[in-house]
Design a protein around this motif. Sequence first.
Motif, PDB file in Angstrom:
ATOM      1  N   PHE A   1      27.303  23.121   4.279  1.00  0.00           N
ATOM      2  CA  PHE A   1      27.561  24.124   5.208  1.00  0.00           C
ATOM      3  C   PHE A   1      28.201  25.325   4.846  1.00  0.00           C
ATOM      4  N   ALA A   2      28.922  25.288   3.670  1.00  0.00           N
ATOM      5  CA  ALA A   2      30.084  26.311   3.370  1.00  0.00           C
ATOM      6  C   ALA A   2      29.288  27.686   3.528  1.00  0.00           C
ATOM      7  N   GLY A   3      30.190  28.505   3.680  1.00  0.00           N
ATOM      8  CA  GLY A   3      29.847  29.995   3.723  1.00  0.00           C
ATOM      9  C   GLY A   3      29.531  30.682   4.868  1.00  0.00           C
ATOM     10  N   GLU A   4      29.742  30.067   6.116  1.00  0.00           N
ATOM     11  CA  GLU A   4      29.411  30.504   7.373  1.00  0.00           C
ATOM     12  C   GLU A   4      30.342  31.428   7.757  1.00  0.00           C
ATOM     13  N   LEU A   5      30.591  32.657   7.105  1.00  0.00           N
ATOM     14  CA  LEU A   5      31.362  33.964   7.421  1.00  0.00           C
ATOM     15  C   LEU A   5      31.126  34.437   8.628  1.00  0.00           C
ATOM     16  N   GLY A   6      29.751  34.552   8.989  1.00  0.00           N
ATOM     17  CA  GLY A   6      29.424  35.267  10.322  1.00  0.00           C
ATOM     18  C   GLY A   6      29.863  34.747  11.473  1.00  0.00           C
ATOM     19  N   HIS A   7      30.574  33.311  11.168  1.00  0.00           N
ATOM     20  CA  HIS A   7      31.167  32.702  12.470  1.00  0.00           C
ATOM     21  C   HIS A   7      32.463  32.487  12.322  1.00  0.00           C
ATOM     22  N   LEU A   8      33.167  33.242  11.593  1.00  0.00           N
ATOM     23  CA  LEU A   8      34.440  33.464  11.488  1.00  0.00           C
ATOM     24  C   LEU A   8      35.253  34.395  12.479  1.00  0.00           C
ATOM     25  N   THR A   9      36.183  33.789  13.335  1.00  0.00           N
ATOM     26  CA  THR A   9      36.803  34.822  14.314  1.00  0.00           C
ATOM     27  C   THR A   9      37.275  36.154  13.804  1.00  0.00           C
ATOM     28  N   VAL A  10      36.879  37.190  14.432  1.00  0.00           N
ATOM     29  CA  VAL A  10      37.529  38.351  13.967  1.00  0.00           C
ATOM     30  C   VAL A  10      38.165  39.091  15.219  1.00  0.00           C
ATOM     31  N   ARG A  11      37.776  38.710  16.465  1.00  0.00           N
ATOM     32  CA  ARG A  11      38.241  39.182  17.778  1.00  0.00           C
ATOM     33  C   ARG A  11      38.074  38.133  18.807  1.00  0.00           C
ATOM     34  N   PRO A  12      39.624  37.353  18.690  1.00  0.00           N
ATOM     35  CA  PRO A  12      39.772  36.449  19.749  1.00  0.00           C
ATOM     36  C   PRO A  12      39.292  36.573  21.050  1.00  0.00           C
ATOM     37  N   ASP A  13      38.567  35.943  21.992  1.00  0.00           N
ATOM     38  CA  ASP A  13      38.076  36.259  23.149  1.00  0.00           C
ATOM     39  C   ASP A  13      37.231  37.489  23.160  1.00  0.00           C
ATOM     40  N   GLY A  14      36.462  37.836  22.240  1.00  0.00           N
ATOM     41  CA  GLY A  14      35.698  38.986  21.916  1.00  0.00           C
ATOM     42  C   GLY A  14      34.256  38.690  22.430  1.00  0.00           C
ATOM     43  N   ARG A  15      33.133  39.266  21.822  1.00  0.00           N
ATOM     44  CA  ARG A  15      32.048  39.409  22.226  1.00  0.00           C
ATOM     45  C   ARG A  15      31.082  37.698  21.976  1.00  0.00           C
ATOM     46  N   ALA A  16      30.417  37.453  22.878  1.00  0.00           N
ATOM     47  CA  ALA A  16      29.750  36.139  22.762  1.00  0.00           C
ATOM     48  C   ALA A  16      28.849  36.019  21.420  1.00  0.00           C
ATOM     49  N   CYS A  17      28.637  34.919  20.850  1.00  0.00           N
ATOM     50  CA  CYS A  17      28.045  35.031  19.657  1.00  0.00           C
ATOM     51  C   CYS A  17      26.866  33.821  19.935  1.00  0.00           C
ATOM     52  N   SER A  18      25.862  34.156  19.220  1.00  0.00           N
ATOM     53  CA  SER A  18      24.569  33.083  19.320  1.00  0.00           C
ATOM     54  C   SER A  18      25.048  31.515  19.124  1.00  0.00           C
ATOM     55  N   CYS A  19      26.072  31.400  18.476  1.00  0.00           N
ATOM     56  CA  CYS A  19      26.495  30.115  18.182  1.00  0.00           C
ATOM     57  C   CYS A  19      27.219  29.415  19.126  1.00  0.00           C
ATOM     58  N   GLY A  20      27.650  30.196  20.300  1.00  0.00           N
ATOM     59  CA  GLY A  20      28.220  29.634  21.461  1.00  0.00           C
ATOM     60  C   GLY A  20      29.546  29.866  21.690  1.00  0.00           C
ATOM     61  N   ALA A  21      30.167  30.461  20.290  1.00  0.00           N
ATOM     62  CA  ALA A  21      31.639  30.821  20.491  1.00  0.00           C
ATOM     63  C   ALA A  21      31.817  32.526  20.764  1.00  0.00           C
ATOM     64  N   ARG A  22      32.945  32.719  21.003  1.00  0.00           N
ATOM     65  CA  ARG A  22      33.066  34.313  21.140  1.00  0.00           C
ATOM     66  C   ARG A  22      34.105  34.907  19.972  1.00  0.00           C
ATOM     67  N   GLY A  23      33.876  35.941  19.829  1.00  0.00           N
ATOM     68  CA  GLY A  23      34.546  36.637  18.714  1.00  0.00           C
ATOM     69  C   GLY A  23      34.227  36.455  17.243  1.00  0.00           C
ATOM     70  N   CYS A  24      32.997  35.871  16.988  1.00  0.00           N
ATOM     71  CA  CYS A  24      32.774  35.982  15.872  1.00  0.00           C
ATOM     72  C   CYS A  24      32.391  37.214  14.918  1.00  0.00           C
ATOM     73  N   LEU A  25      32.190  37.025  13.629  1.00  0.00           N
ATOM     74  CA  LEU A  25      31.901  38.307  13.074  1.00  0.00           C
ATOM     75  C   LEU A  25      30.540  38.795  13.276  1.00  0.00           C
ATOM     76  N   GLU A  26      29.413  37.972  13.309  1.00  0.00           N
ATOM     77  CA  GLU A  26      28.415  38.174  13.673  1.00  0.00           C
ATOM     78  C   GLU A  26      28.045  39.571  14.659  1.00  0.00           C
ATOM     79  N   PRO A  27      28.426  39.262  16.050  1.00  0.00           N
ATOM     80  CA  PRO A  27      28.215  40.227  17.164  1.00  0.00           C
ATOM     81  C   PRO A  27      28.784  41.527  16.623  1.00  0.00           C
TER      82      PRO A  27
END
Length: 428
Positions: free
Chosen positions: A253-279
């Motif tokens: 599962f290496a390479g999940e750059l889209g779910h690396l945090t770029v904005r702590p407490d940022g926008r909600a992501c489809s993965c369930g976390a917040r602040g990921c790159l994808e949003p």
Amino acid sequence: MTEDGQQPPDGDLATRRGPASQQDMRRQNLALVMRTVAAAHPLSRADVAGRTGLTRTAVSSLVDELIGGGLLLEGELERSGRVGRPGRALVLNGNGPAGLGLEIGVEHLSACVLDLRGEVRVELHRPAANAGRPAEQTLAELAELAEEAEREAVALGLRVVGRVLAVPGSVPLGSPGSRVEHAPNLGWHQVDVTTSWPGPGTAPAVDNEANLGALAELWQGTASGTFVHVSAGEGIGAALVLDGRLFRGVQGFAGELGHLTVRPDGRACSCGARGCLEPYAALAAVLRSAGLAEELDELGREDRTGHLAGSQEADPIAELVRRAEGGHAETRRALRHAGTALGTALAAAVNLVDPATLVLGGAYADLAQWLLPAMRAELAELIRVRPWPEEALRASPLGRRGPVLGAALVTVRGLHADPAGLWQPEAV
């Protein structure tokens, strides 16, 4: 194969223990001759002997076997200017075994057939609204496209001997290369392609689209050695190549750059976390920021893939390019913000991995002109522990074709690495 980072099969020569048998040695020598011709054809038999260190008698026998298997051809006499009888030129057979690459995108299906020289001989694309529909329905439509591609290949004198499918999802290690663990943008979860494949023909092996895009870049693009390849579709995929080998991680599962945090407490992501790159930097996010999402939704999901059938006007990426070229302020601002977020994530990757190159593939390659300035500015700001030349970040020449090309190349490169597998599949 092991040269590209693919998991070696249980019977791979590199994993066997104990002394090599005569059959193993011949198989290794066949591979050596095949790789030598693939790397620098045309070559004479004497050239191959000189480059490999094998005797001319051994090379002649091995070459005859490769010609008999349809992998090599021997052409006209070459005139090298050397004393003695001129040799005949050995080349890869462009009308023999071939690889079929398949791709499932959120809104399209693709197929291409590559010959042993790595040249595209058949290429087909179809619009298809794959998000949320049953996997069996998508695979049935893909099987029809695969059959059509193979029919065209046969008409050209080619014989497809391997199928590989690129999917926008995670494919775990330890599976037989057929199970998609999770493809959120398709709505797939634990889909076994082998059991769901309707035929005709053998079900394809499966790999993540970002991995295959990176392999295509390694084999036919401009990157080499150690690099990070990042691409965009509905989500963001990345792959890490270390010293010419794809790094997959412990579970694949290496390479999940889209779910690396770029904005702590940022926008909600489809993965369930917040602040990921994808949003912030996925295609959907850019379209929303540019004010294009609602307009394109009105066209309907099928029309939005018009570029696959030859129309440019309904292609969201082409529309972003058109508006950016025209100076549309919202579009340029959206791309600039996406570039900044991408730079933040990739700076972390550079500081962790120390790659020679960062490569933008997929939709990012088409949009690179407007992404690169903000990305380079962010990388320069955040990378302070090592030199980072701005030219080390560049766009892939393969663009959106990377994953399907990589899928077809897996078979082609596999035949270069182990040609005996073509007629001794039980030994692989």
